[in-house]
Every structure is written in C-alpha cells, then in structure tokens.
Design an enzyme around this catalytic site. Structure first.
Site, PDB file in Angstrom:
ATOM      1  N   GLU A 151     -47.191  19.773 -14.009  1.00 23.94           N
ATOM      2  CA  GLU A 151     -46.698  21.086 -13.586  1.00 23.94           C
ATOM      3  C   GLU A 151     -45.190  20.992 -13.384  1.00 23.94           C
ATOM      4  O   GLU A 151     -44.702  20.028 -12.812  1.00 23.94           O
ATOM      5  CB  GLU A 151     -47.397  21.468 -12.278  1.00 23.94           C
ATOM      6  CG  GLU A 151     -47.009  22.805 -11.733  1.00 23.94           C
ATOM      7  CD  GLU A 151     -47.162  23.907 -12.762  1.00 23.94           C
ATOM      8  OE1 GLU A 151     -48.283  24.158 -13.210  1.00 23.94           O
ATOM      9  OE2 GLU A 151     -46.134  24.518 -13.126  1.00 23.94           O
ATOM     10  N   PHE A 152     -44.466  22.006 -13.843  1.00 22.35           N
ATOM     11  CA  PHE A 152     -43.001  21.959 -13.721  1.00 22.35           C
ATOM     12  C   PHE A 152     -42.452  23.059 -12.821  1.00 22.35           C
ATOM     13  O   PHE A 152     -41.254  23.341 -12.830  1.00 22.35           O
ATOM     14  CB  PHE A 152     -42.355  22.043 -15.108  1.00 22.35           C
ATOM     15  CG  PHE A 152     -42.761  20.900 -16.006  1.00 22.35           C
ATOM     16  CD1 PHE A 152     -42.238  19.632 -15.812  1.00 22.35           C
ATOM     17  CD2 PHE A 152     -43.688  21.087 -17.018  1.00 22.35           C
ATOM     18  CE1 PHE A 152     -42.635  18.559 -16.615  1.00 22.35           C
ATOM     19  CE2 PHE A 152     -44.094  20.024 -17.824  1.00 22.35           C
ATOM     20  CZ  PHE A 152     -43.561  18.757 -17.626  1.00 22.35           C
ATOM     21  N   LEU A 153     -43.314  23.705 -12.046  1.00 27.87           N
ATOM     22  CA  LEU A 153     -42.816  24.814 -11.216  1.00 27.87           C
ATOM     23  C   LEU A 153     -41.934  24.300 -10.073  1.00 27.87           C
ATOM     24  O   LEU A 153     -42.081  23.162  -9.622  1.00 27.87           O
ATOM     25  CB  LEU A 153     -43.976  25.646 -10.666  1.00 27.87           C
ATOM     26  CG  LEU A 153     -45.026  25.019  -9.759  1.00 27.87           C
ATOM     27  CD1 LEU A 153     -44.547  24.905  -8.323  1.00 27.87           C
ATOM     28  CD2 LEU A 153     -46.295  25.858  -9.807  1.00 27.87           C
ATOM     29  N   ASN A 208     -38.165  14.884 -13.752  1.00 26.89           N
ATOM     30  CA  ASN A 208     -37.672  14.943 -12.371  1.00 26.89           C
ATOM     31  C   ASN A 208     -36.585  13.900 -12.111  1.00 26.89           C
ATOM     32  O   ASN A 208     -35.598  14.177 -11.428  1.00 26.89           O
ATOM     33  CB  ASN A 208     -38.827  14.761 -11.382  1.00 26.89           C
ATOM     34  CG  ASN A 208     -39.524  16.081 -11.085  1.00 26.89           C
ATOM     35  OD1 ASN A 208     -39.178  17.110 -11.662  1.00 26.89           O
ATOM     36  ND2 ASN A 208     -40.501  16.065 -10.208  1.00 26.89           N
ATOM     37  N   LEU A 250     -26.119  20.802 -11.661  1.00 24.68           N
ATOM     38  CA  LEU A 250     -24.830  20.134 -11.452  1.00 24.68           C
ATOM     39  C   LEU A 250     -24.140  20.724 -10.239  1.00 24.68           C
ATOM     40  O   LEU A 250     -22.925  20.753 -10.163  1.00 24.68           O
ATOM     41  CB  LEU A 250     -23.940  20.296 -12.695  1.00 24.68           C
ATOM     42  CG  LEU A 250     -24.227  19.384 -13.895  1.00 24.68           C
ATOM     43  CD1 LEU A 250     -23.211  19.624 -14.999  1.00 24.68           C
ATOM     44  CD2 LEU A 250     -24.208  17.906 -13.500  1.00 24.68           C
ATOM     45  N   GLY A 253     -23.463  18.869  -3.491  1.00 27.41           N
ATOM     46  CA  GLY A 253     -23.857  19.304  -2.159  1.00 27.41           C
ATOM     47  C   GLY A 253     -24.228  18.135  -1.273  1.00 27.41           C
ATOM     48  O   GLY A 253     -23.773  17.003  -1.492  1.00 27.41           O
ATOM     49  N   CYS A 260     -40.555  16.435  -4.108  1.00 24.88           N
ATOM     50  CA  CYS A 260     -40.688  15.873  -5.467  1.00 24.88           C
ATOM     51  C   CYS A 260     -39.614  14.838  -5.823  1.00 24.88           C
ATOM     52  O   CYS A 260     -39.939  13.674  -6.068  1.00 24.88           O
ATOM     53  CB  CYS A 260     -40.681  17.000  -6.480  1.00 24.88           C
ATOM     54  SG  CYS A 260     -41.947  18.223  -6.137  1.00 24.88           S
TER      55      CYS A 260
HETATM   56  C1  UGA Z   1     -38.500  20.121  -8.631  1.00 27.94           C
HETATM   57  C2  UGA Z   1     -38.272  20.412 -10.123  1.00 27.94           C
HETATM   58  O1  UGA Z   1     -37.093  21.224 -10.285  1.00 27.94           O
HETATM   59  C3  UGA Z   1     -39.463  21.128 -10.738  1.00 27.94           C
HETATM   60  O2  UGA Z   1     -39.275  21.294 -12.143  1.00 27.94           O
HETATM   61  C4  UGA Z   1     -40.715  20.269 -10.496  1.00 27.94           C
HETATM   62  O3  UGA Z   1     -41.886  20.895 -11.037  1.00 27.94           O
HETATM   63  C5  UGA Z   1     -40.901  20.045  -9.002  1.00 27.94           C
HETATM   64  O4  UGA Z   1     -39.719  19.384  -8.481  1.00 27.94           O
HETATM   65  C6  UGA Z   1     -42.110  19.190  -8.803  1.00 27.94           C
HETATM   66  O5  UGA Z   1     -42.141  18.050  -9.300  1.00 27.94           O
HETATM   67  O6  UGA Z   1     -43.111  19.669  -8.241  1.00 27.94           O
HETATM   68  P1  UGA Z   1     -38.322  21.568  -6.373  1.00 27.94           P
HETATM   69  O7  UGA Z   1     -38.457  20.254  -5.672  1.00 27.94           O
HETATM   70  O8  UGA Z   1     -39.170  22.699  -5.945  1.00 27.94           O
HETATM   71  O9  UGA Z   1     -38.597  21.371  -7.957  1.00 27.94           O
HETATM   72  O10 UGA Z   1     -36.825  22.069  -6.202  1.00 27.94           O
HETATM   73  P2  UGA Z   1     -35.461  22.001  -7.050  1.00 27.94           P
HETATM   74  O11 UGA Z   1     -34.993  23.359  -7.303  1.00 27.94           O
HETATM   75  O12 UGA Z   1     -35.569  21.089  -8.218  1.00 27.94           O
HETATM   76  O13 UGA Z   1     -34.461  21.355  -5.976  1.00 27.94           O
HETATM   77  C7  UGA Z   1     -34.664  20.030  -5.486  1.00 27.94           C
HETATM   78  C8  UGA Z   1     -33.494  19.619  -4.614  1.00 27.94           C
HETATM   79  O14 UGA Z   1     -32.328  19.423  -5.408  1.00 27.94           O
HETATM   80  C9  UGA Z   1     -33.094  20.653  -3.548  1.00 27.94           C
HETATM   81  O15 UGA Z   1     -32.850  19.988  -2.327  1.00 27.94           O
HETATM   82  C10 UGA Z   1     -31.818  21.277  -4.090  1.00 27.94           C
HETATM   83  O16 UGA Z   1     -30.966  21.737  -3.070  1.00 27.94           O
HETATM   84  C11 UGA Z   1     -31.216  20.092  -4.827  1.00 27.94           C
HETATM   85  N1  UGA Z   1     -30.289  20.506  -5.905  1.00 27.94           N
HETATM   86  C12 UGA Z   1     -30.743  21.185  -6.980  1.00 27.94           C
HETATM   87  C13 UGA Z   1     -28.953  20.157  -5.808  1.00 27.94           C
HETATM   88  O17 UGA Z   1     -28.514  19.505  -4.825  1.00 27.94           O
HETATM   89  N2  UGA Z   1     -28.101  20.505  -6.826  1.00 27.94           N
HETATM   90  C14 UGA Z   1     -28.536  21.187  -7.923  1.00 27.94           C
HETATM   91  O18 UGA Z   1     -27.706  21.475  -8.819  1.00 27.94           O
HETATM   92  C15 UGA Z   1     -29.879  21.527  -7.996  1.00 27.94           C
END
Ligand code: UGA
Length: 434
Positions: A151-153, A208, A250, A253, A260
């Site tokens: 799952e990639f959500l 991931n 990118l 932060g 995940c």
């Molecule tokens: C992540 C993946 O993006 C999904 O594709 C995957 O399905 C999911 O894990 C999983 O394995 O279940 P998620 O953990 O919900 O999703 O959230 P993300 O949007 O990926 O963010 C993860 C973390 O990275 C957050 O703390 C966010 O703040 C941080 N982040 C994200 C950054 O610091 N910089 C970015 O450019 C993007």
C-alpha cells in the site's frame, strides 16, 4: 467479491472502506473488540479526512461490516487481506508476530480456495513465511495463493491515495491469482504492475527508503546552507526543476517522522545486513534524521543564551498535517529535549492534542496559536498545518514576551516575519538565520 480485511489500523480500515465503496462486500476484522465496537458505532479510531463519510455510507449500504471474529470473516471471504501492524523489533528488525497470528487464523479456518493478500509492510520473504504457515496447518486438499500487494497511501490523504493511486503493485505467484487481483482493482483505472512476490515486497521498502533518503539529503544540504549563508528554499527551487530530480520530498525541516519512514528504513537496513548486502547509505539517512530535530533546540539555545527557565509555544504536534498521529513525531523529540533543558512548553495542534496529553501530560495545552504564544520567549512551528501559514504576526508578537520565531518547516517568508519586528530562525536559511 467477498473480502475480509484483518486489522483495522490505518491501512486496513482505509483499504476495507475503499473496497466496499467499489462495490465489494467487505468484513473488517480485528481481535481488538473495543476498536470494533467503536467502528460499529461509526466512531473512527483515528482522524483521517473523509474516512468517517466513506465508512458511514458503506455501512449504510450494507457493504461494510466490522467483526471481532476473524475466523468467521476468513470463512466468508474469497480474498483475505492481511493489514495488521508490523512494528519495529528491538534491533530494527520487523516484529512479524501479528502477521504470523493472522496466517494461523487463516490456516485454521480455510474452507475453500483463498487468496491471501499481504498489505502490511513486511520484509522480503514474508510472503513465503505466510504461505508456509498456512500450508502446514490447512486441510491438505484446499489451495491457497499468497500475494504481496503493498500500500502506498499517505496519512492525511489516505482516501484519495487509495482511490487514485499512482500505481498498483501486485506481487503474484501465478497468472491466475494475478488476474483476480487485476479484476479487483480494474475499476480504479490506474497503472498496475505484476511482479514476483519478493520484488513487490522490496518495492515497498525501496520506495519509502528512497523518499526518506531524499528528505535526509535535503536536510544535509540545508545544514550546509546554514554554514555558508545560502538559502535551502532557493536551492530546492533550482534543484527541483531538474525533471530527473523533481521538487517533491525535498522540503527541508525538523526531520521525517510517522509510522513508516523511521521503521521502514531501519527494517531495510536490518534485512540488507542479514543478506550480507548492507545498504550503508541508510545508516546516514537514519542518523541524520535522529539529529535533525535537535538542531532546532540548539538554535534556540544559541538565540536565547540558555533554555533554562524559558517558555516556548510549540505549534504543531502531529508528525505531519492532516493527521492526529504522533508516532515518531519530531515535535515530541523537540519538546522532550526542551523540557530536559529546563524550558516550559505551551502547545497547540488542531488535531493531535488529545493523543499528546497521554504522552506529555505536564505541558500546557492551549486553544489556539495565539493563546499558546502568550508570554513566551519563542514560538516553534513544528507541523505545517495550513492555519499556521496564515498566522497574524502582529497579533503573535503582541502575545509574546520575547521575539523569536523558529520555523521548523520553512513555511514563512523571513522578510515578512522580520518586518513584524520578530527574529526569524528557519531551517537552512543561512542568510536569514542570525
Ligand atoms: C509514507 C509514504 O509517503 C507513503 O507513500 C507510504 O505508503 C506510507 O509512508 C506508508 O508506508 O504507509 P506517511 O508516513 O503517511 O507516508 O507520510 P509522508 O507524507 O510520507 O511524510 C512522512 C514524514 O516526512 C513526515 O514527518 C513529513 O513531515 C516528512 N517530510 C515529507 C519532510 O520532512 N519533507 C518532505 O519533503 C516530505
């Protein structure tokens, strides 16, 4: 089709609701009776935009039910999705006990041909493990196929992601079962790729880990920007326009969190070592992410001289906006560090405060961002909720007793903050930091 989903966590509940919405008959089963009771009362166990609506409408249409009788759900279904938790074990390896338990239940209750689909994020080889558990327990004459369908959500956009994924990966042991899964997903009209079970398992971790690497990479560049007086936001604009790289993931932060990336990078590193092919780059990705939140604490210490006796407003507790999930949230690491230095915290998050009270009962929880800022020496923005992007700096400044804004997600224009008479500290914005 008749579908059972074992596990009503994030992935299981969203998957069950979406398959029901596509017209299937779905039983979401979990041994956690309290959670099942909540869901029967149409109460969601976590916040996810749109989830309550899709669950409510599909329950009303009798396509979606909840049960604490997993055995019965297995017997009544042709396709059984395993979507149980796969937490990290002691040394980074994945704890597969819930997967093994689900496989045992399936094996003991097989009454007909079943397709068992692994949706949980599991290390390579788990498909074989599940198949072996089922084969050694099931009645001999009944066939079972085990598929990997990662799952990639993402949290916060889970329903949209599940209804409109950019790809569907089906790791199938044979053509017949691959065709059945293609039929199940055909209504989504999205690209599907058919792979071996092991390739599908690796695809999930590689995706991931790559995204986590992108984040740690840009955070390293941000740290260099601070040292040399460059602005990482300008750098990302320049780098991200290269189509081979792209601007997404990118954002510099205070580091990545959630259920995940931290767990999956550790697990992939562990698995790679187990097979004698260590993915060494992940050691740096993980270590950099561990240190990244604490850099903001150091910045605050440098700006204020000492943290002892100082008060901070923390805006944002969840690991990202759109969720109340606090798992591995950088905000929690930062708060704990500030507290250990003798600082006090006034916190506000639009969604995650109730959950946070269980972890951090002694900090002050506020009604909104301005109340949180009342009388503080510094404001730290740690989750980029939209409402924080629209903050009124004049009002913020009036509420504060100090003048430091620590922008842990680079959501503000430093000029705008400074023009309000506040000092601005971002991530990788060397020219603006001090
Ligand atoms: C992540 C993946 O993006 C999904 O594709 C995957 O399905 C999911 O894990 C999983 O394995 O279940 P998620 O953990 O919900 O999703 O959230 P993300 O949007 O990926 O963010 C993860 C973390 O990275 C957050 O703390 C966010 O703040 C941080 N982040 C994200 C950054 O610091 N910089 C970015 O450019 C993007």
């Amino acid at each position: 089709m008749n579908i059972a989903v074992i596990g009503v966590g994030y992935v299981g509940l969203v998957t069950g609701a979406v398959f029901a919405d596509l017209g299937n008959i779905v039983i979401c089963a979990d041994s956690d009776t309290a959670k099942i009771e909540m869901l029967r009362n149409l109460e969601m166990p976590f916040y996810e935009p749109g989830l309550e609506d899709i669950v409510t409408s599909n329950v009303a249409e009798n396509r979606l039910t909840f049960s604490d009788d997993t055995a019965d759900a297995v017997r009544r279904s042709e396709i059984v999705f395993i979507a149980v938790g796969t937490p990290a074990g002691e040394s980074g390896e994945t704890d597969l006990s819930q997967i093994e338990a689900a496989a045992e239940v399936i094996a003991r209750n097989i009454n007909d041909y079943k397709i068992v689909v692994n949706k949980s994020t599991v290390p390579v080889g788990t498909g074989d493990l599940v198949k072996n558990i089922i084969d050694r327990t099931k009645p001999r004459h009944i066939e079972v196929d085990v598929v990997s369908n990662p799952e990639f959500l993402s949290e916060g956009t889970a329903i949209q992601d599940a209804l409109s994924p950019n790809r569907i990966v089906i790791g199938a042991p044979n053509k017949r079962v691959a065709m059945k899964l293609i039929e199940l997903y055909s209504m989504l009209e999205k690209p599907m790729i058919i792979t071996s079970v092991r390739s599908a398992e690796i695809i999930k971790y590689a995706s991931n880990a790559f995204l986590a690497t992108k984040i740690s990479f840009i955070n390293s560049i941000a740290n260099l920007c601070e040292a040399v007086g460059a602005d990482v936001e300008e750098v990302v604009r320049g780098v991200g326009l290269d189509e081979r790289i792209g601007p997404r993931f990118l954002r510099a932060g205070v580091g990545y969190g959630g259920s995940c990336f931290p767990k999956d990078t550790e697990s992939l590193l562990h698995v790679s070592r187990k097979y004698g092919e260590e993915i060494a780059i992940l050691k740096d990705v993980i270590e950099l992410n561990r240190r990244q939140p604490l850099r903001l604490v150091k910045k605050a210490e440098k700006a204020l001289g000492t943290l002892d006796g100082k008060t901070f407003a923390v805006l944002g507790l969840a690991f990202k906006p759109g969720t109340d999930d606090l798992r591995d949230s950088s905000a929690i690491a930062i708060i704990r560090s500030l507290l250990s230095h003798g600082a006090s915290i006034r916190a506000y998050d639009p969604m995650a405060m109730e959950k946070c009270k269980k972890h951090l009962p002694s900090i002050t929880y506020c009604e909104n961002e301005y109340e949180a800022a009342t009388g503080v020496d510094g404001v730290m923005v740690l989750t980029e909720w939209n409402k924080f992007k629209q903050i009124n700096f004049a009002r913020l400044k009036d509420a504060m007793s100090g003048d430091c804004v620590f922008d842990g997600r680079n959501i503000y224009n430093p000029e705008v903050v400074r023009n309000s008479g506040l000092r601005y500290f971002g991530i990788g914005r060397g020219t603006d930091t001090f």
